[in-house]
Design an enzyme around this catalytic site. Structure first.
Site, PDB file in Angstrom:
ATOM      1  N   SER B 104       0.737  -1.231   0.071  1.00 23.52           N
ATOM      2  CA  SER B 104      -0.102  -0.023   0.063  1.00 23.52           C
ATOM      3  C   SER B 104       0.859   1.076   0.084  1.00 23.52           C
ATOM      4  CB  SER B 104      -1.021  -0.007   1.263  1.00 23.52           C
ATOM      5  OG  SER B 104      -1.890   0.771   0.904  1.00 23.52           O
ATOM      6  N   GLU B 216      -2.003  -3.173  -7.716  1.00 22.49           N
ATOM      7  CA  GLU B 216      -3.189  -3.568  -7.099  1.00 22.49           C
ATOM      8  C   GLU B 216      -3.999  -2.297  -6.416  1.00 22.49           C
ATOM      9  OE1 GLU B 216      -3.850  -3.074  -3.570  1.00 22.49           O
ATOM     10  OE2 GLU B 216      -1.814  -2.332  -3.054  1.00 22.49           O
ATOM     11  N   HIS B 286      -5.120  -5.598  -1.186  1.00 21.90           N
ATOM     12  CA  HIS B 286      -5.846  -5.347  -0.107  1.00 21.90           C
ATOM     13  C   HIS B 286      -6.970  -6.400   0.174  1.00 21.90           C
ATOM     14  CE1 HIS B 286      -3.871  -1.531  -0.512  1.00 21.90           C
ATOM     15  NE2 HIS B 286      -4.004  -1.048   0.765  1.00 21.90           N
TER      16      HIS B 286
END
Lengths: 316, 316
Positions: B104, B216, B286
């Protein structure tokens, strides 16, 4: 002779058709001759027609000979067709007197046009949200638009909001900004921060040195605004500007775990990282009261106490 | 000797302290020696301490001599401190055997480290969300993590989801991707798309030619994902890759006016714009089930029917 406005849809599909119609009526009531592009109400998925349809609409707007080519709305759809836009045709239309007006997603086209040709376009209203409101459209927006279309606009002024000047107490109006100062003969550019930052590193970001960068956004949390500003900062864009002028950042939601992190934190942080003054309060963005601003034109920024002015003289 | 894990917080403040504690307990139960950075639970606004605090935490993680330096969580906070990170110290720690693991927001540090030093770090779990879950942590995630820390990991495999292969029928698995093919000895890089695209045009985006880019994201509508991919496309990044591997894009909300515009539309659109194959279904993002991936290492991508593998051999 009536001024001629050409309405077209380069981005998202028009969903609020009532607002679209009200907008057209309003412009007619104001005394303009309104022409609606054949694909203005087209839709394909979330777009106002597929890529070819929207590219053709942009080409027709450029060929319209109108005084103003006005977008029906923003949304999303321009970045993906940037490589296929005929910028020379747009620049030619500009040289013949057509002013391309819009905001939000339109930032992509405006800055690409500036990067590719140097032609000036106008950050300003969109048909539906600005002229198609259920209540009376905003006075200042309409006056600025009329000044633009009649060639009488000479600039825009505003007062720093008290809250903003407080929030940047350590920055914009105390240390970095003198009581009186001006930046002369600098290229004004910018627009929607999310769209502009998505052009960084691509051939569609203008290379403006010694410019005045204006920014606005909607629905973006301050941490996301800061991440976008960080991209402009780390890419070296901000260090090359003589001033950064922040417009309206609207409709975002702070959350409990922000714990004091807010828009003013971002403005303070930004002012701490660049030498150029960061000014706030520009009446432009996703709000009713908006001025029109020439993207790519040389302007003078003048600050006198709590008053600020962007001046560009007659647009022609 | 027990493997040593150093927990630190380079990004957002830890809000779920119960999950943090459960995560530490879980790692101890798994047989690891867990050391918690002194500022791991610090907070300043939305951050895990102010910029200096987080920079010091990163420096301590680099000096820890741990087998794995694991982030407590992602969130936001790394992009703004990228210029102040001591990349040489991180690269030195990597050369001595410390694996930096996270995802992230951590994408910013990982790619900046790759850009500045070429050092390899690992896209993988975070403490709280992955090891601190109320129910049992994901088996595959834990197995991949253990393979990493014991130096036994050799790769990751997955099956293309049926839905994805259908949705990219004109792309990934019919025209562009042969039944069997492989891309050998290519640098794997990438991570979170929003964070990676925010590095475009800055000194913190690695210049990887002939690489395999994995991506992602979470909470991002497909139109925003497409705008980010467009930035990578127009910046010339995608054309330089030998493959694009899409992980999980989770927790976004389609709306009625998308009218058929969806993630698969974006994948199809992307595949139509680059020669390299766009593969889907990588178990990373995630989501609970995630593999670990070496950011900056040379890997082999092998596709055999509906099976795909990323292989890097022993990590040391």
């Amino acid at each position: 002779m009536k001024k001629h406005i050409y309405i077209y849809s380069p981005s998202s599909a028009v969903r609020d058709k009532a607002a679209f119609k009200r907008g057209v009526m309003r412009l007619k009531t104001l005394g303009y001759d309104v022409e609606v592009d054949e694909a203005a109400l087209s839709s394909h998925q979330r777009f106002a027609g597929n890529d070819e349809t929207r590219l053709a609409a942009i080409a027709r707007a450029a060929a319209s000979g109108a005084d103003v080519a006005l977008i029906s709305r923003g949304g999303y759809g321009l970045t993906r067709i940037l490589p296929a836009i005929n910028y020379k045709a747009l620049a030619k239309a500009v040289s013949k007197g057509t002013r391309f007006v819009g905001l939000s997603d339109f930032t992509a086209l405006q800055n690409a046009l500036l990067a590719k040709t140097g032609a000036v376009s106008w950050a300003g209203p969109a048909l539906g949200e600005d002229f198609g409101t259920e209540s009376q459209p905003d006075d200042i927006m309409e006056a600025c638009f009329d000044d633009l279309i009649t060639g009488q606009g000479e600039g825009a002024g505003w007062k720093f909001p008290k809250s903003a000047t407080k929030s940047v107490a350590s920055g914009a109006l105390s240390e970095k900004v003198e009581e009186q100062f001006s930046v002369k003969n600098s290229v004004l550019w910018g627009g929607n921060l999310a769209v502009l930052s998505s052009l960084v590193g691509t051939p569609y970001l203008p290379s403006v040195k010694g410019g005045i960068l204006f920014l606005e956004d909607v629905h973006e949390h301050p941490y996301r605004l800061e991440r976008m500003l960080t991209q402009l900062l780390h890419a070296g864009v901000l260090a090359q500007q003589k001033a950064v002028v922040l417009g309206q950042f609207s409709n975002y939601q702070l959350v409990p775990h922000d714990k004091g992190f807010k828009l003013a934190s971002v403005v303070d942080w930004l002012q701490g990282r660049i030498k150029a003054p960061v000014l706030t309060g520009l009446p432009f963005g996703h709000v009713a009261t908006k001025v029109v601003l020439p993207v790519g034109a040389k302007v003078t920024l003048a600050v006198d106490g709590r008053n600020a002015f962007l001046l560009w003289g007659h647009s022609h």
